[in-house]
Write a protein that holds these residues in place. Structure first.
Motif, mmCIF file in Angstrom:
data_model
loop_
_atom_site.group_PDB
_atom_site.id
_atom_site.type_symbol
_atom_site.label_atom_id
_atom_site.label_comp_id
_atom_site.label_asym_id
_atom_site.label_seq_id
_atom_site.Cartn_x
_atom_site.Cartn_y
_atom_site.Cartn_z
ATOM 1 N N ALA A 191 0.830 -1.207 0.000
ATOM 2 C CA ALA A 191 0.000 0.000 0.000
ATOM 3 C C ALA A 191 0.863 1.255 0.000
ATOM 4 O O ALA A 191 0.558 2.240 -0.680
ATOM 5 N N LEU A 192 1.943 1.196 0.768
ATOM 6 C CA LEU A 192 2.847 2.351 0.819
ATOM 7 C C LEU A 192 3.472 2.610 -0.554
ATOM 8 O O LEU A 192 3.550 3.749 -1.015
ATOM 9 N N VAL A 193 3.909 1.534 -1.210
ATOM 10 C CA VAL A 193 4.500 1.670 -2.545
ATOM 11 C C VAL A 193 3.516 2.354 -3.502
ATOM 12 O O VAL A 193 3.875 3.267 -4.247
ATOM 13 N N ARG A 194 2.252 1.935 -3.449
ATOM 14 C CA ARG A 194 1.263 2.527 -4.359
ATOM 15 C C ARG A 194 1.000 3.989 -4.020
ATOM 16 O O ARG A 194 0.796 4.816 -4.901
ATOM 17 N N ALA A 195 0.982 4.316 -2.737
ATOM 18 C CA ALA A 195 0.744 5.711 -2.335
ATOM 19 C C ALA A 195 1.857 6.614 -2.861
ATOM 20 O O ALA A 195 1.602 7.706 -3.389
ATOM 21 N N VAL A 196 3.094 6.140 -2.716
ATOM 22 C CA VAL A 196 4.239 6.947 -3.145
ATOM 23 C C VAL A 196 4.236 7.095 -4.674
ATOM 24 O O VAL A 196 4.460 8.194 -5.215
ATOM 25 N N ALA A 197 3.968 6.006 -5.366
ATOM 26 C CA ALA A 197 3.923 6.071 -6.829
ATOM 27 C C ALA A 197 2.811 7.006 -7.300
ATOM 28 O O ALA A 197 2.992 7.788 -8.242
ATOM 29 N N ALA A 198 1.667 6.935 -6.621
ATOM 30 C CA ALA A 198 0.544 7.797 -7.011
ATOM 31 C C ALA A 198 0.886 9.269 -6.786
ATOM 32 O O ALA A 198 0.511 10.126 -7.603
#
Lengths: 341, 394
Positions: A191-198
């Motif tokens: 989830a953290l990876v997706r938040a940062v990418a977004a």
């Protein structure tokens, strides 16, 4: 290794510009695996960038997340972020790092880890696994344990997310190397990876929109001259800033191994998820019909954002999760929790 | 993650705010402030706490000053305490979150003092700053006028040079605390005409207790409360020693002052009591609606606090944060205006400021305050114009 001079970031940016041009983006959307780009990134060491010690490159975690943000800002259709974080978690668990693409399988997927003789076996069916078809290894979580599989899994149904990035069903039945895992869950890490990418992709939306409204002329003047356009872009920029701040908060909590890192990640996913809806809506409105075509680059970012906000837990789920956690504490603990996260 | 690594930061634009540094001294201070507030304002009801920065109590301000928590970042020779921006931020956000009555020192500590420190004469600094730091000096802001609201450059209040000073004629409006204040920083025209816009304006330090020809008339807000005023100057004499900074440079000084006004945590914490009452009412709820609402509000609050601390970090480093401050204030106002609407949707009762139920009283109060959130200190429209300019659109 500290990337204080930004060398790795600059090198990565150059590599991505060379290897993942518009033609490559279109090829990936049609289902092609970008082998050359992956190999170049692997040669640069990106999959092992965040791994400490002799196995990896030991880039500071904050710099590693800055790379993930960079990958997101270009909506790179490769599982680099997933593999970077997977190898970091493997190394932290004392397991060997993996060669090639690594897929993350959170506990919620329901894959069982059972003892088999001296070792362990993983069994189950996991849905919507990023680049499952290209995975050379899996990191599976279950019952407070984390497992590495390098064989014994296959694609049982192929699929994609809205940005045409592979999201496959994997059927798993194979021997696993297992370690106990007290750290953040794979769901939280993913989830953290997706938040940062977004957050990175939303910054690109601001850039695309700014360029477009300055260059595009209607009624005899640039769109940027209309106050209603200026205010729409201001709102988009504010949402992008809020998303970036929420993602940064979660990254800092992760880097510090903070007790409330899980809350920070939930907050990031909630705030980013909401920002995505506003930001993508404004970006498409400002681009008019031309932004609604396959030819225009805008949709690489908006479609990725529409998927990323609900991968590794939907934004709605993360929002309720955060709310339930805050409501489980006494009222007097609310503000102290806010300042501690 | 952004600021510690210059190479990466260079690629990011102004939407990626710097990370606030870890600061152990500030966190130690936080505990002291909480302990102090737990005792000092224990008698305030939730409704009184909801008044937030409208709560006026000179004794509380003096108590805060006695602890060394006003003028915190200023030099010791002016009564300051030479502490960090982050330590001051902790005191400000803790007093706001607790609903302490900060109005008697608020404007002076936030913007008038810093303006005097930056532009004032040595005599002004020596006379006034120690009083502010003691919590003993109330300021008001003389900017808005009947025909100069968002368009501040349209000011008409005029100071004509006369022997030994100025004769001031004009009217200031929406002047919070003019009826209590010891001083006003008056923004007015000292030369040229309104057509000159930014040129020919100046700031004057007006003694609110001893200026003849000045009258203060109350203006009640829609809740019937008296916070702001109309201040009329009729050929009022202001001595030449009252000039702050350089004659004719008032506009740039005012813009600098507004950067202090727009960046702080008050821009998203002034409705904190309503959020706390709502959390209390929904405590332990297994309603998914309640969880979704509190989750969303908490995520907004955390993001806003992070952004605001990023602005504080920029200001501490001497950077221009006008775009970033506008973003925080605009997002903060939207958050605070949504809050009573969300609370309404979760509470099946009518808002009532006189209710014996704290939540309903605070909800009534906050609903009636909410329109001001996107007006005071720069309207939403002005802020979005500033953000658009920061993006290069204007």
């Amino acid at each position: 290794m500290d990337d204080t001079d930004g060398l790795l970031a600059r090198t990565t940016e150059r590599l991505l510009a060379e290897q993942v041009d518009d033609a490559a983006m279109r090829a990936a959307a049609s289902g092609l695996w970008l082998e050359q780009a992956w190999s170049a990134a692997a040669e640069l060491g990106l999959p092992l960038a965040m791994v400490e010690g002799e196995q990896g490159f030991g880039v500071a975690l904050s710099d590693g997340f800055a790379l993930i943000r960079l990958l997101g800002s270009r909506a790179i259709p490769l599982p680099l972020a997933e593999t970077m974080i997977a190898n970091l978690l493997l190394a932290r668990a004392g397991l060997p790092v993996a060669e090639g693409v690594v897929a993350l399988i959170p506990a919620a997927a329901g894959v069982r880890l059972d003892r088999q003789g001296e070792g362990w076996r993983a069994r189950g069916v996991a849905d919507r696994i990023a680049w499952g078809r290209n995975a050379a290894a899996l990191v599976v979580e279950g019952d407070g344990r984390i497992a590495l599989l390098t064989s014994g899994f296959e694609v049982s149904a192929a699929g994609t997310n809205l940005a045409q990035m592979p999201r496959d069903q994997l059927t798993i039945d194979g021997a696993a190397q297992v370690a106990s895992w007290p750290g953040l869950t794979l769901l939280e890490a993913g989830a953290l990876v997706r938040a940062v990418a977004a957050a990175g992709a939303m910054e690109t939306l601001v850039q695309l929109c700014t360029t477009h409204v300055v260059e595009r002329t209607q009624f005899g003047r640039a769109l940027s001259g209309f106050q209603v356009v200026q205010h729409a872009l201001a709102r988009l920029a504010s949402e992008a800033a809020a998303a970036a701040a929420a993602a940064d908060l979660a990254v800092d909590a992760f880097v510090a191994s903070a007790a409330d890192a899980g809350l920070a990640i939930a907050a990031a996913r909630s705030r980013v998820g909401e920002a995505v809806g506003v930001a993508t809506g404004i970006a498409h409105q400002l681009h008019g019909a031309m932004g609604f075509t396959e030819e225009h680059r805008l949709h690489w970012f908006t479609t990725a954002l529409w998927s990323w906000r609900d991968e590794f837990g939907s934004a709605g789920w993360w929002t309720r999760h955060l709310g339930a956690a805050m409501l489980a504490r006494p009222k007097a603990a609310y503000w102290p929790t806010v300042t501690a996260v | 993650m952004a600021n510690g690594h210059g190479g990466l930061m260079a690629m990011y634009d102004k939407l990626h705010f710097p990370s606030p540094p870890a600061n152990d001294a500030a966190e130690a201070l936080r505990t002291q402030v909480r302990d102090f507030l737990a005792v000092t304002i224990s008698g305030r009801t939730p409704l009184q706490r909801a008044e937030s920065w409208n709560g006026f109590d000179r004794d509380f301000s003096r108590a805060l000053g006695a602890r060394g928590w006003l003028g915190m970042t200023w030099p010791r020779r002016y009564g300051g305490h030479e502490r960090s921006t982050h330590e001051r931020y902790v005191v400000v956000e803790e007093t706001l979150a607790a609903g302490a009555p900060v109005s008697a020192h608020w404007i002076a500590d936030r913007q008038s003092g810093p303006t005097l420190l930056k532009f004032g004469t040595e005599a002004q600094r020596e006379a006034i700053l120690p009083r502010i730091a003691r919590g003993d000096c109330v300021f008001c802001i003389g900017m808005s006028e009947p025909d100069a609201g968002s368009d501040l450059a349209a000011v008409r209040t005029r100071a004509e040079p006369v022997d030994g000073g100025w004769r001031v004629t004009g009217t200031k409006l929406w002047t919070t605390n003019a009826h209590e204040a010891d001083y006003m920083i008056l923004f007015c025209r000292t030369s040229g005409s309104a057509a000159d816009r930014h040129k020919g304006t100046s700031q004057l330090l007006v003694d609110m207790k001893a200026t003849e020809g000045m009258t203060v008339r109350p203006i009640l807000d829609l809740a019937g409360q008296h916070h702001f005023n109309e201040v009329h100057f009729e050929a009022a004499f202001i001595p030449s020693a009252a000039l702050i900074g350089v004659e004719g440079e008032g506009w740039s000084q005012v813009m600098s002052e507004l950067a202090f006004e727009r960046s702080g945590p008050e821009r998203f914490l002034s409705s904190m009591q309503l959020l706390l009452e709502l959390v209390g009412a929904l405590q332990g709820s297994d309603s998914e609606l309640a969880q979704a609402a509190i989750g969303r509000l908490t995520a907004h609050l955390l993001a806003l606090r992070r952004l605001s601390r990023g602005v504080a970090t920029m200001l501490a480093a001497g950077q221009d944060a006008s775009t970033q401050a506008a973003i925080v204030k605009d997002l903060g106002a939207s958050f605070e205006q949504e809050l009573p609407e969300i609370a309404r949707s979760l509470v099946d009762a009518e808002p009532d400021r006189r209710s014996t139920q704290d939540l309903l009283a605070v909800l009534g109060y906050t609903l009636m305050s909410a329109p001001s959130f996107s007006l005071r200190g720069g309207t939403r429209e002005i802020l979005r114009g500033i953000i658009a300019r920061g993006l290069g659109l204007r």
